[in-house]
Structures are given as structure tokens and as C-alpha cells.
Motif scaffolding. Structure first.
Motif, short mmCIF file in Angstrom:
data_model
loop_
_atom_site.label_atom_id
_atom_site.label_comp_id
_atom_site.label_asym_id
_atom_site.label_seq_id
_atom_site.Cartn_x
_atom_site.Cartn_y
_atom_site.Cartn_z
N SER A 1 22.61 -8.55 24.82
CA SER A 1 22.41 -9.13 23.49
C SER A 1 22.22 -8.08 22.41
O SER A 1 22.44 -8.37 21.22
N TYR A 2 21.82 -6.88 22.78
CA TYR A 2 21.70 -5.83 21.77
C TYR A 2 23.04 -5.55 21.11
O TYR A 2 23.12 -5.35 19.90
N GLY A 3 24.09 -5.50 21.91
CA GLY A 3 25.39 -5.11 21.38
C GLY A 3 25.51 -3.60 21.28
O GLY A 3 24.52 -2.87 21.27
N ASP A 4 26.74 -3.13 21.18
CA ASP A 4 26.99 -1.69 21.20
C ASP A 4 26.49 -0.96 19.96
O ASP A 4 26.20 0.24 20.00
N LYS A 5 26.37 -1.67 18.85
CA LYS A 5 25.97 -1.02 17.60
C LYS A 5 24.47 -0.84 17.47
O LYS A 5 24.01 -0.02 16.68
N ASP A 6 23.70 -1.59 18.23
CA ASP A 6 22.25 -1.61 18.06
C ASP A 6 21.64 -0.33 18.64
O ASP A 6 21.67 -0.09 19.85
N SER B 1 0.82 -1.22 0.00
CA SER B 1 0.00 0.00 0.00
C SER B 1 0.85 1.26 0.00
O SER B 1 0.38 2.34 -0.36
N HIS B 2 2.10 1.14 0.47
CA HIS B 2 3.03 2.27 0.56
C HIS B 2 2.49 3.40 1.44
O HIS B 2 2.87 4.56 1.29
N GLN B 3 1.60 3.04 2.36
CA GLN B 3 1.07 4.01 3.31
C GLN B 3 2.00 4.17 4.52
O GLN B 3 1.87 5.14 5.26
N TYR B 4 2.89 3.23 4.71
CA TYR B 4 3.70 3.20 5.93
C TYR B 4 5.18 3.01 5.58
O TYR B 4 5.52 2.58 4.49
N GLY B 5 6.02 3.33 6.54
CA GLY B 5 7.46 3.13 6.38
C GLY B 5 8.13 3.22 7.73
O GLY B 5 7.51 3.58 8.74
N LEU B 6 9.40 2.89 7.78
CA LEU B 6 10.17 2.98 9.02
C LEU B 6 10.77 4.38 9.16
O LEU B 6 11.29 4.93 8.19
N PHE B 7 10.72 4.93 10.37
CA PHE B 7 11.50 6.13 10.64
C PHE B 7 12.98 5.78 10.53
O PHE B 7 13.40 4.66 10.85
N ALA C 1 11.95 -12.91 2.54
CA ALA C 1 11.98 -12.96 4.00
C ALA C 1 13.22 -12.25 4.54
O ALA C 1 13.16 -11.49 5.51
N TYR C 2 14.37 -12.51 3.91
CA TYR C 2 15.61 -11.83 4.32
C TYR C 2 15.48 -10.32 4.16
O TYR C 2 15.91 -9.54 5.02
N GLU C 3 14.88 -9.89 3.04
CA GLU C 3 14.76 -8.46 2.79
C GLU C 3 13.99 -7.75 3.89
O GLU C 3 14.39 -6.67 4.37
N LYS C 4 12.88 -8.36 4.33
CA LYS C 4 12.02 -7.69 5.30
C LYS C 4 12.67 -7.64 6.69
O LYS C 4 12.61 -6.61 7.37
N ILE C 5 13.30 -8.71 7.11
CA ILE C 5 13.96 -8.66 8.42
C ILE C 5 15.15 -7.71 8.37
O ILE C 5 15.44 -7.02 9.35
N ASP C 6 15.79 -7.62 7.22
CA ASP C 6 16.96 -6.73 7.11
C ASP C 6 16.58 -5.27 7.06
O ASP C 6 17.39 -4.40 7.42
N LEU C 7 15.36 -4.95 6.66
CA LEU C 7 14.91 -3.56 6.78
C LEU C 7 14.87 -3.13 8.24
O LEU C 7 15.25 -2.01 8.60
N VAL C 8 14.43 -4.03 9.11
CA VAL C 8 14.38 -3.74 10.54
C VAL C 8 15.78 -3.67 11.12
O VAL C 8 16.11 -2.78 11.91
N ARG C 9 16.63 -4.61 10.72
CA ARG C 9 18.00 -4.63 11.23
C ARG C 9 18.80 -3.42 10.73
O ARG C 9 19.62 -2.86 11.48
N ALA C 10 18.57 -3.02 9.50
CA ALA C 10 19.30 -1.86 8.95
C ALA C 10 18.97 -0.60 9.73
O ALA C 10 19.86 0.20 10.05
N ARG C 11 17.70 -0.41 10.05
CA ARG C 11 17.33 0.77 10.83
C ARG C 11 17.96 0.72 12.21
O ARG C 11 18.32 1.76 12.79
N ALA C 12 18.12 -0.48 12.77
CA ALA C 12 18.74 -0.63 14.08
C ALA C 12 20.26 -0.41 14.04
O ALA C 12 20.89 -0.26 15.09
N GLY C 13 20.84 -0.38 12.83
CA GLY C 13 22.27 -0.13 12.71
C GLY C 13 23.13 -1.36 12.90
O GLY C 13 24.34 -1.24 13.15
N ILE C 14 22.54 -2.55 12.77
CA ILE C 14 23.30 -3.78 12.96
C ILE C 14 23.48 -4.48 11.61
O ILE C 14 22.86 -4.13 10.61
N ASP C 15 24.37 -5.48 11.58
CA ASP C 15 24.69 -6.17 10.34
C ASP C 15 23.46 -6.82 9.73
O ASP C 15 22.60 -7.36 10.44
#
Length: 490
Positions: free
Chosen positions: A316-321, A245-251, A393-407
Motif C-alpha cells: 500500500s505504500y507504493g513505489d513513490k512513498d 509555536s514554530h518550535q517544531y517542523g518536519l525533516f 485539514a487538507y493542508e496539514k495532512i498534505d505536509l505529511v504526504r509531501a514529505r513522504a513524496g506522494i501525491d
């Protein structure tokens, strides 16, 4: 100018809807509610009362104002009752040592059914209102159906077989009050029907109506319902509808998902509104975990909800998260002096408003029931269960991880099995939705063995298989002879 939200009418609504029960002699309160429904403004005020029930009730800790944390966070691995949680029943939930007499469990049952009654009143009365356009009537009814579905979704996950009440309670006669339990499948069927109807809601609203349920809210919640039921294809399809729908996105900034200056933004699919105190609801989501003044002079928190230091979450977050320091604070600054105080342990920080130091009850940080990151992780989990860890599946979880600043997961673990990918999704949910009322639901839908293992590893040795369901409150069993206690609690 400050935006007006859906809670504008709250000052007058309690006078109109108190009790919502009529006796045979048709008391005056019933006549008031009957006469109230005359036009579009009355209909809007009625459905606003159903929204208000998210933050009100007979209890001092209503559902989305700390109540959700007591029931869906505190009895899990990452949380404990804080040192100033004086209620023995709260401590019992924290220690996973509760039973059917627990007053917090009773409160959540009562407040949820009260909220359902408000939704039912809106559906019944507005549906019969003649001098409102079809478009507006359908909108208000579908908003109330969304809220009813949300409440029943909580109830069926907490208690399994529950009374399914779909109309206003208008009599105290036995057959109206002593309702038998429906099966979980029957409750889920109604939830799905209500949300399917609510998919016809508007895509968005004007700023003054911020906080109302939208078509996207219904689709996202429906995706989570299907996920909980392990209907993987339906969960993936419905989540994809929200994504496409492209109504939403990550900050870009994780803290913007909670900051009051960015609330009701692109990441927020459905949020419970807080507008500052007094004049609105005191924000217990912010004040309950905040440090006491003996730790940080002037902080004036309650410290009744706390991070479980026996959990490994913080490390478990680690310093980069980037999520770690938003979710859990290890120090606090006093703005008047500039002095920074080290906290005795990581403190829950997600709803802390630095602009309201010393008065977190006036925090304007909303409680977001669903964020866009939830939809991304629902999609990733459902697709993995269907086909293993695909590129999608990888793409969607990596959108969340990318915003968190982790690998990115595709870089550090590109060849995971289905079971391995599932663990990454659940760990991502744990870190992303800390203190957002998701943890108990995520643990229990994985089953008793998973739930018990996680809690035991975090030092909560009382946890057992029966704790994947809550006991029907003893008070309800005493007053309704048609209720049957869950097998695990007999």
C-alpha cells in the motif's frame, strides 16, 4: 564530544530508590531516600530516575525498549511475533489469543505502576524541598507530572478503569496497597490536570539536557488525549498551539526522524534516549526485528518482532512513498563484504542502525514517543470531525504526504466527505507511525467493529470485540481484592 543526556545519573540511582516502600518500622531504605533530598542536584537526580523508568523495570523488555511494541503493535494487523519469539505469551498476543494470565500483560501493568511510583516520589519529595528555587522546583515537579500523565494515558487506554495512585507508596498496609479502581473519566481528569501543569515547562533546553519534557511535549500529548476522548475542538486548539509555536517542523528526509545523527531535532517533541550499549540500555527496538545470521551472515538480530505478510501495508505504500524503505527493508547489505542479501520477507527497519551491523543492541536511534507529524495529523483529524475536510485539514495532512513524496490529497481527492477524509487520515497514521507504538491505540479508539474488521482482513481471525481492552492481569486480581475484571473478560 558526545552530548550528556538525562540518563547520566543512572549508575547511582538504583541504590537510592530500590523498592520505595517503607514498613511500619521505618527501614533503612526509607531513611536513605528521606536523607537524599537535600539540594537542586538531588532533585535533578530524582526526576532523572523517573525518566529512567521509561527504559527500566522488573522485566527484560521494559516499556519503551520493546515492551511498547508487544502491547501496541504486535497484536494488531500489521505485525506478528517473529520466528524466534519463543515466549508463548508473546505468541498469544500476536495471535490475539491472550487472557488475563498472560505474563506480558502482567509485566506492562507492573512496570507502568513502578514508573508511576518514581514520578510520584519526585513530585512529593521535590515539592517539599525548601532550598531550591521556585523556578527549578516547579520545573522538576512538572517534568514528573508529564511522565505520570504519559503512563496513566497508556494504562487507561489499555485497561480502562485502573487504580489512580498519586503519592509514593510508603506502606504495605492493605488500604495503601489494595487500591480501588478509578473510573476512566477520573483517570483522564488527572492526566489533563498533570499535562496542564506541565505546559508551564521550558520551551527548550541546552544540549546536555536533551530528552527532557518541554512545554511543547505537554501540549502535544494533551492534544492526543483530547483526540482520544473525541473532544475535537480541544484537540484541534491544542495541536494548533504546538503548530503556531514554530518550535517544531518536519525533516525533509523521513529517515532523519530516526537516524542517530539527527536525534533530538526539530521533529522530535518527546523522545526516549538511547546512547549505545554497553554502559546504557541495550536497544531492543533495533535488535528485535533485525534479521538472523542465517539470512544475512553476521547480522545477529533476534527476529522476534516481524511484519505481518498477510497485511497489505508494504504494497500500500507504493513505489513513490519514501517511508516504505525506511520502515520495511527487503534486503540488507553486509558492510564488510559489500554483498547484498535479499530477505525472506520485509523486515521492520525503522530503528536499524547501519553503522552498528552485527550489534543492533548498541544502536543509538532514539524511540520517539511523539513527532511533529503526529500533531499535524491530530489537527487534520480533529478539524475534519468538527467541520469536515476544510482547507486547513487538507493542508496539514498534505505536509505529511509531501514529505513522504506522494501525491497531495488536495490534488487527487479534493472533494472528500468527512468519512472519506477520516479514512485517509487513519491510513496516513498507519504508514507514518509504523512500529512506533500507535497502531493498537488508533484501531481501538475507532471501536470494536473497526478493530475486528482490520485484524480479520490481515488474517488474525481470533480478534473479537473484547480485544479493544486488555484484561486486568490475573495476578493483580489475586493480590488485590478491590480490583474488578473488565466486563469483556469476565
Amino acid at each position: 564530544m558526545k552530548n550528556r543526556t538525562i540518563y547520566t545519573y543512572l549508575a547511582v540511582l538504583p541504590l537510592l530508590f530500590t523498592g520505595c516502600v517503607s514498613l511500619d518500622e521505618d527501614p533503612a531504605s526509607s531513611q536513605v531516600t528521606a536523607k537524599f533530598y537535600q539540594n537542586a542536584n538531588d532533585a535533578k537526580a530524582a526526576v532523572t530516575a523517573a525518566y529512567a523508568a521509561l527504559l527500566s523495570g522488573e522485566d527484560t523488555q521494559p516499556m519503551y525498549n520493546r515492551g511498547i511494541h508487544l502491547m501496541s503493535d504486535e497484536g494488531t494487523d500489521d505485525y506478528v511475533a517473529g520466528p524466534y519469539a519463543k515466549n508463548a505469551n508473546v505468541q498469544a498476543i500476536s495471535k490475539v489469543a491472550y487472557d488475563a494470565s498472560n505474563d506480558r500483560i502482567e509485566a506492562v501493568w507492573k512496570d507502568t505502576y513502578s514508573a508511576i511510583n518514581y514520578a510520584n516520589i519526585s513530585i512529593d519529595k521535590i515539592s517539599a524541598l525548601g532550598n531550591v528555587s521556585d523556578e527549578l522546583r516547579n520545573q522538576y515537579v512538572n517534568e514528573a507530572k508529564f511522565l505520570r500523565a504519559l503512563h496513566y494515558f497508556n494504562l487507561v487506554r489499555w485497561f480502562r478503569n485502573v487504580p489512580l495512585i498519586l503519592h509514593e507508596t510508603t506502606s504495605l498496609s492493605g488500604e495503601k496497597v489494595n487500591v480501588k479502581q478509578a473510573t476512566a473519566d477520573e483517570v483522564y481528569a488527572q492526566i489533563i490536570q498533570d499535562l496542564t501543569d506541565a505546559e508551564n515547562l521550558p520551551v527548550s533546553y541546552s544540549t546536555e539536557d536533551a530528552g527532557r519534557a518541554t512545554s511543547g511535549s505537554a501540549k502535544a500529548l494533551l492534544a492526543k488525549v483530547y483526540l482520544t476522548r473525541k473532544e475535537w475542538q480541544k484537540a484541534a486548539d491544542k495541536a494548533k498551539e504546538v503548530i503556531d509555536s514554530h518550535q517544531y517542523g518536519l525533516f525533509e528526509n523521513f529517515d532523519d526522524a530516526f537516524d542517530s545523527s539527527t536525534k533530538n531535532g526539530k521533529e522530535h517533541i518527546f523522545s526516549i534516549q538511547f546512547n549505545g550499549y554497553p554502559g546504557s540500555y541495550m536497544n531492543l527496538n533495533a535488535s528485535s526485528p533485525t534479521a538472523l545470521s542465517y539470512e544475512v551472515p553476521g547480522a545477529a538480530g533476534y527476529y522476534s518482532d516481524a511484519y505481518n505478510t498477510a497485511s497489505n501495508l508494504y504494497a500500500s505504500y507504493g513505489d513513490k512513498d519514501k517511508r516504505r524503505d525506511v520502515s520495511l527493508a527487503v534486503e540488507m547489505k553486509v558492510p564488510t563484504t559489500g554483498k547484498v542479501y535479499k530477505l525472506s520477507a520485509p523486515h521492520i527497519n525503522k530503528f536499524y542502525d547501519p553503522n552498528k551491523f552485527g550489534n543492533q543492541g548498541s544502536s543509538e536511534r532514539n524511540f520517539t514517543y511523539m513527532r511533529y507529524s503526529d500533531v499535524l495529523l491530530i489537527f487534520a483529524e480533529a478539524v475534519n470531525e468538527l467541520n469536515g475536510p476544510t482547507a486547513d485539514a487538507y493542508e496539514k495532512i498534505d505536509l505529511v504526504r509531501a514529505r513522504a513524496g506522494i501525491d497531495l490529497l488536495k490534488d487527487i481527492a479534493p472533494h472528500l466527505t468527512k468519512d472519506e477524509f477520516r479514512e485517509y487520515v487513519f491510513e496516513e497514521r498507519r504508514k507514518e507511525f509504523f512500529y512506533e507504538g500507535n497502531r493498537w491505540f488508533d484501531l481501538t479508539r475507532r471501536g470494536a467493529d473497526y478493530f475486528v474488521a482490520k485484524l480479520h482482513a490481515a488474517g488474525k481471525k481470533n480478534a473479537s470485540a473484547k480485544n479493544v481492552i486488555l484484561p486486568i492481569p490475573q495476578r493483580e486480581l489475586d493480590i488485590n481484592p478491590n480490583l474488578v475484571q473488565n466486563e469483556e473478560w469476565k
